[in-house]
Design an enzyme around this catalytic site. Structure first.
Site, mmCIF file in Angstrom:
data_model
loop_
_atom_site.group_PDB
_atom_site.id
_atom_site.type_symbol
_atom_site.label_atom_id
_atom_site.label_comp_id
_atom_site.label_asym_id
_atom_site.label_seq_id
_atom_site.Cartn_x
_atom_site.Cartn_y
_atom_site.Cartn_z
ATOM 1 N N GLY A 1 0.844 -1.184 0.000
ATOM 2 C CA GLY A 1 0.000 0.000 0.000
ATOM 3 C C GLY A 1 0.878 1.232 0.000
ATOM 4 N N GLY A 2 0.286 2.342 0.315
ATOM 5 C CA GLY A 2 1.026 3.598 0.279
ATOM 6 C C GLY A 2 2.146 3.637 1.286
ATOM 7 C CG MET A 3 3.101 3.381 5.891
ATOM 8 S SD MET A 3 2.409 4.607 6.960
ATOM 9 C CE MET A 3 3.513 4.431 8.350
ATOM 10 C CE LYS B 1 2.428 -2.212 7.056
ATOM 11 N NZ LYS B 1 1.099 -1.823 7.443
ATOM 12 C CG ASP C 1 -10.552 0.101 6.369
ATOM 13 O OD1 ASP C 1 -11.703 0.213 5.898
ATOM 14 O OD2 ASP C 1 -9.552 -0.044 5.652
#
Lengths: 189, 893
Positions: B97-99, B117, B210
Site C-alpha cells: 500500500g502507500g505506506m 511488513k 476499517d
C-alpha cells in the site's frame, strides 16, 4: 521561530498524508486496467476528493493542498525515476537525448530528465525561491496561471514572465546536466 | 549565480526574446550581448536561454502527464523475495500500500511462516516512522487468538524498519460465507466470534476503523482473524492504503464507503461506535446477502446519513424466503432491533462498543431479551453514579430537580454501557525527604508524579489531581482529613533517604477511613541512577501497589518511560516547580531540554503542553506560547493516542480558539471513554460555557464536584458567576492564587459585597490590569486614574477574557471600550449571551442599541453551537431549561 516550527510540522503532516495517498492511488490504478490512462493530474484530483473531508485537511484550502500535492508528486516521481535509473544502469548508453531523436518523433521524457529537472529546480530555488515554487506548482501540481498568481500573491503577468525565464533557464540547465555537466566557468560555449 | 545576477539575466532575457525575428544569428548574438551591457558572464547565461526559449522542450512543455507515463512504476520497492531478513527468508509478496509492503516469509532456523511488513520510504519523514512504530505498538498490545501476533521487529541495513507477525490463512469473510454455505445460526455464531475479537480490541482502546470483509479472515475451522488494525495490510489487496493508527478522534481519512459510518463520511469524531456501525453493515450483509440500503436525506453538505429502514427480516422475506425458517419469529424481531441499533446514524443512540453488540447477539442466540430493548438507561446511570461516589447522600442537599438533571446528563455519557465496577478514589501525597540533603529534594513531588502517571491507566481507580493533594505534605498529615477533603478512601505517600550514594525509598498506602497503613514497600538504588528508580517505581505502582489499591486491570500498557538519564532528571526537576509564572518559565526551559534529549518522552511533552498553556494565559507568553502548547500536546498524542490529558488540553485550546463544535465533539468523545473522570467533565463544562449553554455547563460542574468532592476546578467559578450564583462561585475561588483572587474580586462585586472585594490584594500580573481597574472603580478613585487603567486593558486571545474585560469596563462606565471588547469576544465565538442577560455589570448598557445588537450576535453564535449538537445528540437527554435558553426572548429591560 515557534510559528515556523508549527508550520513545518503541519506541512509535514499533510505532506505525508498526501504523499501516501498519491502512492496508494497510483499503486491501485496501476494494478488495474486503467493504468494506461493514469496521469498525475488525475491522481492529484482523486487525492483531493478522498482527502478533502479528512479532519487533517480541514484547515487546508484547495490551493494549499495542491501546492503540497505538487511537492509530494515531485517526490514521488523523483523517487520513481531514481529507481528506474538504478534498475537500468546497464543500458544507460542507449539513452537518446531530445536532440538526437528522429525528426517528427517527440521522445518521451526519460528518468534522467526528471532527475535533471529535480536537480535544476533545486538550483533555481537557490537563486529564486518564488520561481522554483512556481515551476513546482505548474509542472508537478498542474496549477493554472491564475492559481499560481493567487498562491504566490503576484499578478498573472508576473507569473507568465517568470515562468518563461525559469523555463528557459531550466531547459539550459537540464541540457547541460545531460550533456555531462557544465564546466567550471559556467559556460558550454 | 546569485540573486542579483539572476535578475540581470532575467531582465536581459525579457528584452532579448522581444528582438525582431528577422535578425541573423550573429546579429542576434550581438544584440543580446548589448542587452547584457557587454557583460560576458551574463551573456553566457542569457544566450542559451534565448535559444531554448525558441525551441520546444518535450519535458517542460509536455507537462507532467507525459513525463509520468514513461516511468510511473510506483508499484513495488525492489523485490526482497529470497532475501534474508533477520531469521526469515522472504517467500513472496503478499500485498502493498502507500505506506508499506508485506511479504510472506519463513523462519529459516526453526521453521514456520510469518508475514513481514516493511515501511517503504522511511526517509520521507519522521512521522512515517512514528506511525509505523505506532502500528507495531498496537499489535504488541493485543494478545488475542483472533488478532495477528507480533513476533519480531528490527531494521534493514538501509534503515528500513520492519516487523514480523503471525501469518493468517483463511478466506475473507464474504468469500468464506459464499463458499461455506453456512446456516443462518452458524453465521450468527461466526459473528459472535468476530464481535469478541473487536470487543477485545475495544477493551484496549483500539478502534479498527476499517472493518470490512477483506479484513476479516475465516479459516476452514471457522476461526476468525482480524487483520489490519493499522497493521496487517498484507491480505488486503483490493484497498491497500495502509491507513493506520491515529486511532484518536481526529478521524479516519480513507474508508471503504459501504462500511463507513455516517460520522466517518462527515469527517466527525470516530469512536468505538464507528466500528459498531461497520459490524452492523457486515452482519446485515451476511444475513440478507446485500448491503443495507442507504439514502442520503437532504443534508448532503454534512453528509448526515439517513438510512432507509428496511428490516433484515423484511429483506429476507422478500429476497431469500428459503432461509426465513432458520430463525424463530422472536429471533427475527431481535435481529431487526440489533441491526437497527448497530446501524443507527446517531452515535448517541447506537451501541457504544462491540461489547454491547456482543451482549445483545449472545442474548439473541440464547433467546433472552436484548439490552437495546430495555428502558432508557437513566436508572442504570443513577446506580452507576451512586456506586462510584461513596457519598451519594450528599445529593440530598442539592435538591431533587438537580439530581435528575445530573443523572440525565450522566446517562448521555454512559449510553448503554453498563455501570462500571465501584471505583476507588486515591490521593497521592508528596513524599518526605528524611535526609538532610537538598539535591534530590525535587523527588518529593517527582515521585508522586511518577506513581500518578502509572496509576492513571488503572481501571476503576480515580487519582486525584496532584495539585489538590500537594497541600498535604510533611510528617504530620491527618489522613482522615485527606480522606474527607479529597473524598478518597486511600492515600499513597512515602519517604526517601540518601545515605552516601544510596537512595532508599519507602512507598506506602494508607486507609484514610481507619487511618492506618495497609501496605508498604521499600527499595534502594544508587542515588545517581534515577532511571533505575523510575523503573522500580513504575513496576511497584503497576504491581504490588496497584494490587493493594484493588486495581485488577489496566486500560493501557505502562506508559513508555525515557531511557535518557539526563532527560529524566530534568523532567523530575520540572515537575517540582510550582505553577506560578516564574517557575513555569523555568519548567519550560527544563522541559524543552528534556524533549530535545528524548523526543519520544510522552510525559514530558504532556508537561510541556500544560506549562506552555499556563505561560500563555498567565505568564505573558501569548499566542506564541499557545501555539507551542498545541504542538506539544499534539506530539504527546502522536506518542500516545489514548492520552486523555493531551486530548483534554487540545479541547480547551480549541474552545478558546472558538472552534466550539469540534471542541464539543472531542469533549463528548473523551467522556465516552472515561465517563467518571472529573477532569473531563470539567473540559465539557468549559466548552458548554463558551457555547452559551450555561445551565448545562453548571450541571457538568456539579458532576465534577460529585466525582471529586473537595477539589475545586476554578473555571467552574466563572460558570456559576455567569449563572448568577455568586455564593457557589466563591466556593471555587478560595485557593488564594492570583487567578482565584482576581476572580473573587469580580464575583464579590457582583454579589454587592464591595467591602469584602476591596480587601483582596490587587493582582499584579500584567494581563490583569482589568482587575486593578475594577478595584479602582469600586473605591471610586478619581476618573483620570480609572481612565488610565482602562486604557491598559488589552485584547486577549482568549475570547472569554475579552468578555470578562468587557464586563469590567462596563462596570466602570467605559461603555465604548466595553462594547468594543464585547464584540471581539463574540466574534471570537464566546457565545454566552445568557451571561450577558444576567450580568449586573451590564445593567447600564442593557438599553444601548449596540449592546442589543451584540446580544443578538451572541444568541446567533449560541444557536450555531446548539444546533450542531442537536444534530448529534438526542433531544431527550437535554433538559428543558437548555431548550428554553436556546430560543429568543426579550431581554429584561
Amino acid at each position: 521561530m515557534i510559528a515556523e516550527l508549527e508550520d513545518r510540522e503541519s506541512f509535514d503532516k499533510v505532506f505525508s498524508l498526501v504523499y501516501e495517498e498519491l502512492r496508494g492511488l497510483a499503486a491501485n490504478v496501476l494494478r488495474s486496467e486503467q493504468g494506461n490512462h493514469l496521469t498525475p493530474t488525475t491522481l492529484v484530483h482523486e487525492a483531493w476528493l478522498k482527502l478533502a473531508h479528512s479532519p487533517e485537511l480541514a484547515q487546508t484550502s484547495r490551493l494549499h493542498f495542491r501546492r503540497i500535492a505538487a511537492r509530494a508528486m515531485r517526490q514521488v516521481l523523483v523517487e520513481a525515476a531514481r529507481r528506474r535509473k538504478a534498475a537500468r544502469r546497464g543500458d544507460s548508453d542507449l539513452h537518446v537525448s531530445f536532440d538526437e531523436a528522429l525528426p517528427g518523433e517527440i521522445p518521451l521524457p526519460d528518468a534522467r530528465d526528471i532527475l535533471a529537472l529535480d536537480h535544476a529546480l533545486d538550483s533555481l530555488s537557490r537563486i529564486s525561491e518564488r520561481q522554483a515554487r512556481l515551476v513546482e506548482g505548474r509542472f508537478f501540481g498542474g496549477l493554472e496561471v491564475s492559481e499560481l498568481a493567487e498562491m504566490l500573491q503576484v499578478s498573472e503577468a508576473t507569473i507568465t514572465r517568470e515562468w518563461r525565464s525559469a523555463r528557459a533557464w531550466l531547459a539550459v540547465e537540464i541540457k547541460r546536466a545531460l550533456a555531462g555537466g557544465r564546466d567550471a566557468n559556467g559556460g558550454v560555449f | 549565480m546569485n540573486e542579483t545576477q539572476w535578475s540581470a539575466v532575467q531582465e536581459a532575457f525579457a528584452r532579448a526574446i522581444d528582438l525582431p525575428t528577422r535578425l541573423t544569428e550573429s546579429q542576434r548574438r550581438q544584440a543580446v550581448l548589448e542587452l547584457c551591457g557587454g557583460d560576458k558572464e551574463i551573456f553566457s547565461e542569457v544566450m542559451p536561454m534565448v535559444e531554448e526559449d525558441a525551441r520546444e522542450n518535450p519535458l517542460l512543455d509536455g507537462g507532467l502527464d507525459r513525463a509520468a507515463q514513461t516511468f510511473l512504476d510506483l508499484g513495488a520497492m525492489p523485490s526482497l523475495v529470497q532475501r534474508q531478513i533477520g531469521p526469515y527468508r522472504v517467500l513472496r509478496l503478499l500485498g502493498e500500500g502507500g505506506m508499506g509492503v508485506v511479504y510472506l516469509a519463513e523462519r529459516t532456523d526453526i521453521g514456520g511462516r510469518v508475514a513481514i511488513k516493511l515501511l517503504r520510504d522511511a526517509w520521507l519523514s519522521p512521522m512515517r516512522r512514528q506511525r509505523f512504530q505506532a502500528e507495531q505498538h498496537t499489535l504488541a498490545r493485543l494478545n488475542h487468538p483472533s488478532i495477528a501476533r507480533i513476533y519480531d521487529a528490527d531494521t534493514l541495513e538501509d534503515g528500513t524498519p520492519w516487523f514480523a507477525m503471525e501469518y493468517a490463512e483463511g478466506l475473507p469473510l464474504n468469500e468464506y460465507l459464499k463458499a461455506s454455505n453456512a446456516s443462518l445460526r452458524d453465521r450468527l455464531e461466526l459473528f459472535r466470534r468476530i464481535f469478541q475479537a473487536v470487543e477485545y480490541a475495544h477493551s484496549h482502546g483500539i478502534i479498527h476503523r476499517d472493518l470490512k470483509p477483506s479484513n476479516i479472515l475465516v479459516n476452514e475451522n471457522g476461526q476468525v482473524k482480524l487483520l489490519d488494525f493499522g497493521i496487517a495490510k498484507h491480505l488486503n489487496l483490493e484497498e491497500s492504503h495502509d491507513r493506520t493508527i491515529d486511532r484518536t478522534i481526529t478521524g479516519l481519512r480513507l474508508m471503504t464507503l459501504s462500511y463507513a459510518a455516517p460520522e466517518q463520511l462527515a469527517g466527525g469524531p470516530v469512536g468505538l461506535y464507528t466500528d459498531v456501525y461497520a459490524l452492523g453493515v457486515l452482519l446485515y450483509q451476511s444475513v440478507t446477502g446485500r448491503l443495507p440500503r442507504r439514502v442520503l436525506a437532504g443534508d448532503a453538505e454534512n453528509a448526515i446519513d439517513r438510512w432507509s429502514a428496511e428490516k433484515p427480516s423484511a429483506a429476507v422475506r422478500r429476497e431469500q424466503p428459503e432461509i426465513r425458517r432458520q430463525l424463530g419469529k422472536n429471533e427475527w424481531a431481535n435481529l431487526d432491533v440489533l441491526a437497527f441499533n448497530a446501524l443507527e446514524p446517531d452515535v448517541a443512540r447506537r451501541y457504544g462498543s462491540a461489547g454491547a453488540l456482543l451482549r445483545d447477539l449472545t442474548a439473541l442466540l440464547d433467546n433472552q431479551p436484548l439490552e437495546a430493548r430495555a428502558a432508557p438507561p437513566i436508572q442504570n446511570a443513577l446506580l452507576g453514579l451512586r456506586a462510584s461516589s461513596r457519598q451519594g447522600w450528599l445529593w440530598g442537599g442539592i435538591g431533587v430537580a438537580l439530581v435528575i438533571a445530573v443523572s440525565i446528563g450522566l446517562a448521555a455519557h454512559r449510553g448503554r454501557n453498563p455501570a462500571p465496577p465501584p471505583s476507588v478514589n486515591v490521593a497521592i501525597l508528596p513524599f518526605q525527604n528524611v535526609s538532610a540533603s537538598e539535591p534530590l529534594d525535587y523527588l518529593r513531588s517527582a515521585l508522586p508524579d511518577q506513581i500518578a502517571h502509572t496509576l492513571a491507566a488503572a481501571r476503576s481507580l480515580t487519582v486525584r489531581p496532584l495539585a489538590a493533594s500537594a497541600r498535604f505534605s510533611g510528617s504530620e498529615v491527618d489522613f482522615r482529613k485527606v480522606g474527607r477533603d479529597l473524598d478518597v478512601s486511600r492515600a499513597v505517600t512515602g519517604r526517601f533517604l540518601i545515605e552516601g550514594d544510596r537512595l532508599h525509598i519507602i512507598v506506602e498506602a494508607i486507609d484514610t477511613i481507619e487511618d492506618r497503613i495497609v501496605w508498604q514497600d521499600s527499595f534502594e538504588i544508587a542515588s545517581n541512577n534515577l532511571l533505575a528508580m523510575q523503573g522500580q517505581i513504575a513496576a511497584i505502582s503497576r504491581g504490588r501497589l496497584a494490587n493493594a489499591l484493588g486495581v485488577r486491570e489496566f486500560l493501557a500498557d505502562a506508559p513508555p518511560r525515557t531511557a535518557n538519564e539526563e532527560a529524566y532528571e530534568l523532567y523530575l526537576k520540572s515537575v517540582a516547580l510550582r505553577n506560578d509564572p516564574t517557575p513555569t518559565k523555568q519548567a519550560i526551559e527544563l522541559l524543552r531540554r528534556v524533549v530535545l534529549l528524548d523526543p519520544n518522552y510522552e510525559q514530558a511533552w504532556g508537561e510541556l503542553a500544560s506549562r506552555y498553556y499556563a505561560y500563555a494565559r498567565w505568564g505573558g507568553g501569548g499566542p506564541e506560547a499557545m501555539a507551542f502548547s498545541d504542538a506539544a500536546a499534539e506530539k504527546q498524542l502522536a506518542l500516545n493516542p489514548d492520552s486523555t490529558d493531551a486530548l483534554g488540553e487540545l479541547t480547551i485550546h480549541r474552545t478558546e480558539r472558538g472552534d466550539l463544535v469540534k471542541a464539543h465533539q472531542m469533549a463528548v468523545e473523551l467522556l465516552r471513554r472515561r465517563p467518571d473522570d472529573p477532569n473531563l467533565h470539567h473540559v465539557l463544562s468549559y466548552v458548554l460555557r463558551y457555547g452559551g449553554s450555561l445551565e448545562e455547563a453548571g450541571r457538568e460542574c456539579e458532576l465534577v464536584v460529585l466525582l471529586a468532592t473537595g477539589i475545586r476546578w476554578g473555571s467552574c467559578g466563572t460558570t456559576f458567576m455567569e449563572l448568577g450564583d455568586y455564593d457557589r462561585a466563591m466556593t471555587f475561588l478560595r485557593s488564594g492564587t492570583e487567578w482565584a483572587n482576581a476572580h473573587a474580586i469580580e464575583v464579590l462585586l457582583r454579589a454587592g459585597k464591595t467591602d469584602e472585594a476591596m480587601r483582596i490584594p490587587a493582582p499584579q500580573l500584567p494581563p490583569w490590569d482589568s482587575y486593578r481597574m475594577l478595584l479602582a472603580c469600586a473605591r471610586h478613585d478619581p476618573k483620570e486614574e480609572i481612565q488610565s487603567l482602562a486604557a491598559k486593558v488589552q485584547v486577549d486571545d482568549d475570547p472569554e477574557m475579552d468578555y470578562v474585560f468587557a464586563t469590567h469596563l462596563a462596570f466602570c462606565g467605559q461603555n465604548e471600550a466595553a462594547l468594543r471588547l464585547l464584540k471581539i469576544a463574540i466574534d471570537g465565538n464566546y457565545c454566552s449571551y445568557p451571561a450577558m442577560d444576567r450580568d449586573p455589570f451590564f445593567n447600564q448598557l442593557r438599553t444601548n442599541p449596540q449592546f442589543q445588537k451584540l446580544r443578538l450576535a451572541g444568541i446567533a453564535c449560541h444557536n450555531d453551537f446548539a444546533s450542531d449538537r442537536d444534530r448529534r445528540q438526542p433531544k431527550s437527554v437535554r433538559s428543558a431549561a437548555d431548550q428554553n435558553s436556546a430560543s429568543f426572548h426579550t431581554p429584561a429591560l
